[in-house]
Design a protein around this motif. Structure first.
Motif, mmCIF file in Angstrom:
data_model
loop_
_atom_site.group_PDB
_atom_site.id
_atom_site.type_symbol
_atom_site.label_atom_id
_atom_site.label_comp_id
_atom_site.label_asym_id
_atom_site.label_seq_id
_atom_site.Cartn_x
_atom_site.Cartn_y
_atom_site.Cartn_z
ATOM 1 N N PRO A 123 -108.792 46.241 -71.632
ATOM 2 C CA PRO A 123 -108.960 45.297 -70.565
ATOM 3 C C PRO A 123 -109.604 44.101 -71.319
ATOM 4 O O PRO A 123 -110.470 44.239 -72.168
ATOM 5 N N GLY A 124 -109.046 42.886 -70.812
ATOM 6 C CA GLY A 124 -109.447 41.548 -71.269
ATOM 7 C C GLY A 124 -109.110 40.928 -72.784
ATOM 8 O O GLY A 124 -109.446 40.100 -73.298
ATOM 9 N N PHE A 125 -108.089 41.963 -73.259
ATOM 10 C CA PHE A 125 -107.638 41.519 -74.826
ATOM 11 C C PHE A 125 -107.293 40.077 -74.907
ATOM 12 O O PHE A 125 -107.774 39.499 -75.716
ATOM 13 N N TYR A 126 -106.225 39.772 -74.141
ATOM 14 C CA TYR A 126 -105.597 38.603 -74.050
ATOM 15 C C TYR A 126 -106.376 37.486 -73.727
ATOM 16 O O TYR A 126 -106.464 36.295 -74.245
ATOM 17 N N LEU A 127 -107.243 37.743 -72.526
ATOM 18 C CA LEU A 127 -108.092 36.627 -72.104
ATOM 19 C C LEU A 127 -109.141 36.261 -73.195
ATOM 20 O O LEU A 127 -109.485 35.056 -73.428
ATOM 21 N N ASN A 128 -109.787 37.358 -73.877
ATOM 22 C CA ASN A 128 -110.662 37.057 -74.969
ATOM 23 C C ASN A 128 -110.170 36.154 -76.062
ATOM 24 O O ASN A 128 -110.617 35.272 -76.489
ATOM 25 N N LYS B 219 -110.970 32.267 -76.826
ATOM 26 C CA LYS B 219 -111.415 31.869 -78.338
ATOM 27 C C LYS B 219 -110.434 30.858 -78.692
ATOM 28 O O LYS B 219 -110.899 29.715 -79.469
ATOM 29 N N SER B 220 -109.036 30.836 -78.698
ATOM 30 C CA SER B 220 -108.312 30.176 -79.192
ATOM 31 C C SER B 220 -108.228 28.804 -78.661
ATOM 32 O O SER B 220 -108.237 27.688 -79.325
ATOM 33 N N ASN B 221 -108.685 28.913 -77.260
ATOM 34 C CA ASN B 221 -108.625 27.621 -76.527
ATOM 35 C C ASN B 221 -109.827 26.771 -76.884
ATOM 36 O O ASN B 221 -109.740 25.460 -77.118
ATOM 37 N N GLN B 222 -111.017 27.377 -77.338
ATOM 38 C CA GLN B 222 -112.032 26.673 -77.707
ATOM 39 C C GLN B 222 -111.582 26.131 -79.049
ATOM 40 O O GLN B 222 -112.080 24.923 -79.456
ATOM 41 N N PHE B 223 -111.030 26.895 -79.903
ATOM 42 C CA PHE B 223 -110.672 26.393 -81.042
ATOM 43 C C PHE B 223 -109.752 25.190 -81.157
ATOM 44 O O PHE B 223 -110.148 23.832 -81.667
ATOM 45 N N PHE B 224 -108.642 25.301 -80.335
ATOM 46 C CA PHE B 224 -107.784 24.247 -80.167
ATOM 47 C C PHE B 224 -108.444 22.936 -79.519
ATOM 48 O O PHE B 224 -108.114 21.661 -80.021
ATOM 49 N N GLY B 225 -109.437 23.178 -78.644
ATOM 50 C CA GLY B 225 -110.168 21.942 -78.105
ATOM 51 C C GLY B 225 -110.828 21.204 -78.919
ATOM 52 O O GLY B 225 -110.707 19.921 -79.347
ATOM 53 N N ASP C 59 -102.757 10.364 -86.238
ATOM 54 C CA ASP C 59 -101.307 10.771 -86.177
ATOM 55 C C ASP C 59 -100.905 12.225 -86.703
ATOM 56 O O ASP C 59 -100.284 12.607 -87.530
ATOM 57 N N ILE C 60 -101.690 13.233 -86.077
ATOM 58 C CA ILE C 60 -101.392 14.451 -86.188
ATOM 59 C C ILE C 60 -101.292 15.069 -84.682
ATOM 60 O O ILE C 60 -102.053 14.738 -83.812
ATOM 61 N N VAL C 61 -100.096 15.844 -84.599
ATOM 62 C CA VAL C 61 -100.040 16.482 -82.942
ATOM 63 C C VAL C 61 -100.446 17.985 -83.199
ATOM 64 O O VAL C 61 -99.747 18.840 -84.002
ATOM 65 N N LEU C 62 -101.090 18.347 -82.209
ATOM 66 C CA LEU C 62 -101.200 19.826 -82.095
ATOM 67 C C LEU C 62 -100.514 20.604 -80.862
ATOM 68 O O LEU C 62 -100.761 20.112 -79.849
ATOM 69 N N ASN C 63 -99.658 21.330 -81.291
ATOM 70 C CA ASN C 63 -98.817 22.274 -80.431
ATOM 71 C C ASN C 63 -99.377 23.318 -80.264
ATOM 72 O O ASN C 63 -99.439 24.143 -81.567
ATOM 73 N N HIS C 64 -99.863 24.184 -79.195
ATOM 74 C CA HIS C 64 -100.359 25.526 -79.089
ATOM 75 C C HIS C 64 -99.899 26.186 -78.005
ATOM 76 O O HIS C 64 -99.373 25.528 -76.980
ATOM 77 N N GLN C 65 -99.606 27.621 -78.180
ATOM 78 C CA GLN C 65 -99.256 28.318 -76.955
ATOM 79 C C GLN C 65 -100.215 29.775 -77.154
ATOM 80 O O GLN C 65 -100.053 30.120 -78.151
ATOM 81 N N SER D 132 -102.125 32.477 -78.526
ATOM 82 C CA SER D 132 -103.073 32.172 -79.851
ATOM 83 C C SER D 132 -102.241 31.855 -80.999
ATOM 84 O O SER D 132 -102.500 32.315 -82.337
ATOM 85 N N MET D 133 -101.137 30.956 -80.919
ATOM 86 C CA MET D 133 -100.542 30.233 -81.886
ATOM 87 C C MET D 133 -100.417 28.717 -81.737
ATOM 88 O O MET D 133 -100.645 28.255 -80.683
ATOM 89 N N PHE D 134 -100.430 28.307 -82.960
ATOM 90 C CA PHE D 134 -100.557 26.678 -83.060
ATOM 91 C C PHE D 134 -99.682 26.054 -84.252
ATOM 92 O O PHE D 134 -99.420 27.006 -85.236
ATOM 93 N N THR D 135 -99.563 24.952 -84.032
ATOM 94 C CA THR D 135 -98.882 24.108 -85.245
ATOM 95 C C THR D 135 -99.464 22.798 -85.480
ATOM 96 O O THR D 135 -99.839 22.390 -84.389
ATOM 97 N N LEU D 136 -99.808 22.249 -86.533
ATOM 98 C CA LEU D 136 -100.243 20.694 -86.657
ATOM 99 C C LEU D 136 -99.090 20.287 -87.292
ATOM 100 O O LEU D 136 -98.690 20.467 -88.433
ATOM 101 N N PHE D 137 -98.309 19.137 -86.435
ATOM 102 C CA PHE D 137 -97.361 18.383 -86.977
ATOM 103 C C PHE D 137 -98.040 17.036 -87.244
ATOM 104 O O PHE D 137 -98.770 16.246 -86.598
#
Ligand code: PMP
Length: 425
Positions: A320-325, A329-335, A345-351, A353-358
């Motif tokens: 329980p809570g695995f994905y929520l946790n 955590k990921s969203n805080q990092f992305f923020g 001139d850097i774009v962060l795409n994320h979804q 717990s995965m992300f890319t910086l373009f």
């Protein structure tokens, strides 16, 4: 940073292995660096042969959502190894993992195991063609579906760096039935169906693209794909080799509530061992041998050690809570990451717990946008991170991953490293 032993290992590897690596992107040429050789990995880190310890955001290309060397997975594997490692005869663990997958993933009624994502996609496409009696496969520029001949058309990932749209060594005739159109472009989709609709066996996509970097289509686009494939009697294949068990327990299809006809899995499902799978509607999967006329087989398919790792991994993900946790955590990092790159001139795409910086000054919606981003700046950024012992996936066209094992301190350290890396970049 001391790299003497990695350099020596690379020289030695170059004598025996083409490019010194067994998969091209590992050579780090896309980022203008020399490869590292790993000694061991644990949780969110790995240590190279020189003793440098890196925070790992590649995680074996998205495999280790639990982090490296998870104790429960390791234990299950050790127990499996004690019983022998392969028989070529059915085992109970294959049925157990198959049952789990059908219970977890909404669209899967039957599933078959193979050893790699490439094999899973090859097989799913063959099933789609066998079931529909049609030839054309519609894919999207920048989506990567493994290295089978007919799928290396405008492919992402390691193939994205290739100068031509498909690999050398693939006869033009072999890709005659593959159409590749821009991702995220409803107009192009309608055009393709208008022209070829009745001959399209299947549409295949990464429901969230991760092999051109992370690119999430609007949900309406995914719904449109479902609708138009139903209208023309084509099958919809979600390649969830990356997104499966990553974007939710039931993958992207559960996250976006879209039901494909067939799905492919890899990476997480093998818990770090060579297992992958394809599955879907029972009536479609019924075309497979020995029930039906579509042939597909594998000496090590359903390997019991890999099955044990997969089963234990899925058990952990069901806590329980695995994905929520993980996402909190990921969203805080992305923020915090977003704040850091503001105005650079850097774009962060994320979804999830995965992300890319373009490295780009505009929104990234498709492969063309990706290709127009500044890969030289990315490479310089990458090398500066590497110097600080942060290991991102080594290409501007890839996703980076956060695992259960990443700690707040490690993420904080990574943000500091990013802050330093983008100065005067
Ligand atoms: N499909 C997707 C979406 C992938 O990301 C990959 C590999 N990164 C594959 C297929 C091929 O999988 P494998 O490398 O295991 O053959």
């Amino acid at each position: 940073m001391q790299r003497t032993l990695s350099e020596k290992a690379y020289k030695e590897a170059l004598r025996y292995i083409p490019g010194g690596v067994n998969s091209p992107v590992r050579a780090l040429r896309n980022v203008g660096a020399a490869p590292l050789f790993v000694k061991k990995a644990d949780k969110a880190t790995f240590t190279d042969v020189d003793g440098n310890k890196f925070i790992d955001f590649c995680l074996s290309w998205g495999v280790f959502i639990l982090g490296h060397n998870h104790p429960a997975v390791k234990k299950a594997v050790k127990q499996a190894v004690d019983r022998g490692s392969s028989y070529g005869i059915p085992t109970l663990v294959e049925t157990e993992l198959a049952r789990m997958v059908t219970e977890i993933v909404p669209s899967i009624e039957k599933v078959r195991f193979v050893s790699s994502g490439t094999e899973a996609v090859m097989s799913a496409v063959r099933v789609a063609r066998g079931f529909t009696g049609r030839n054309i496969l519609l894919k999207f520029d920048g989506c990567y579906h493994g290295h089978a001949d007919h799928l290396l058309v405008s492919a992402g990932s390691g193939a994205a760096g290739l100068k031509s749209s498909s690999s050398a060594g693939v006869p033009a005739d072999f890709v005659r039935h593959t159409l590749s159109i821009p991702f995220n472009d409803t107009e192009a989709l309608h055009q393709a169906f208008k022209q070829y609709g009745p001959d399209i066996a299947a549409v295949i996509l990464e429901p969230v693209a991760a092999n051109m970097g992370v690119v999430t289509p609007p949900i309406e686009y995914l719904r449109e794909l479902r609708q138009i494939t139903l209208q023309y009697g084509s099958l919809l294949i979600f390649d969830e080799v990356i997104t499966g068990f990553r974007l939710s327990l039931g993958g992207a299809q559960q996250r976006f509530d879209i039901r494909p006809d067939l799905t492919t899995f890899g990476k997480i499902i093998g818990g770090g061992y060579p297992a992958a799978a394809f599955g879907g509607r029972a009536d479609i999967m019924a075309v497979l041998a020995p029930d039906g006329p579509v042939y597909q087989a594998g000496t090590l398919s359903g390997n019991p050690v890999a099955m044990a790792a997969g089963i234990q991994t899925l058990h952990e993900l069901q806590q329980p809570g695995f994905y929520l946790n993980l996402e909190t955590k990921s969203n805080q990092f992305f923020g915090e990451l977003k704040d850091l790159i503001q105005g650079k001139d850097i774009v962060l795409n994320h979804q999830g717990s995965m992300f890319t910086l373009f490295f780009s000054d505009h929104e990234i919606r498709n492969f063309e946008d990706v290709r127009n981003s500044d890969t030289e700046r990315f490479a310089a950024f990458y090398r500066r991170l590497l110097e600080q012992k942060i290991y991102f996936s080594p290409s501007p066209y890839e996703a980076h991953f956060i695992s259960q094992a990443h700690t707040a301190e490690q993420l904080e350290k990574t943000l500091k490293a990013v802050k330093k890396a983008i100065v005067n970049l």
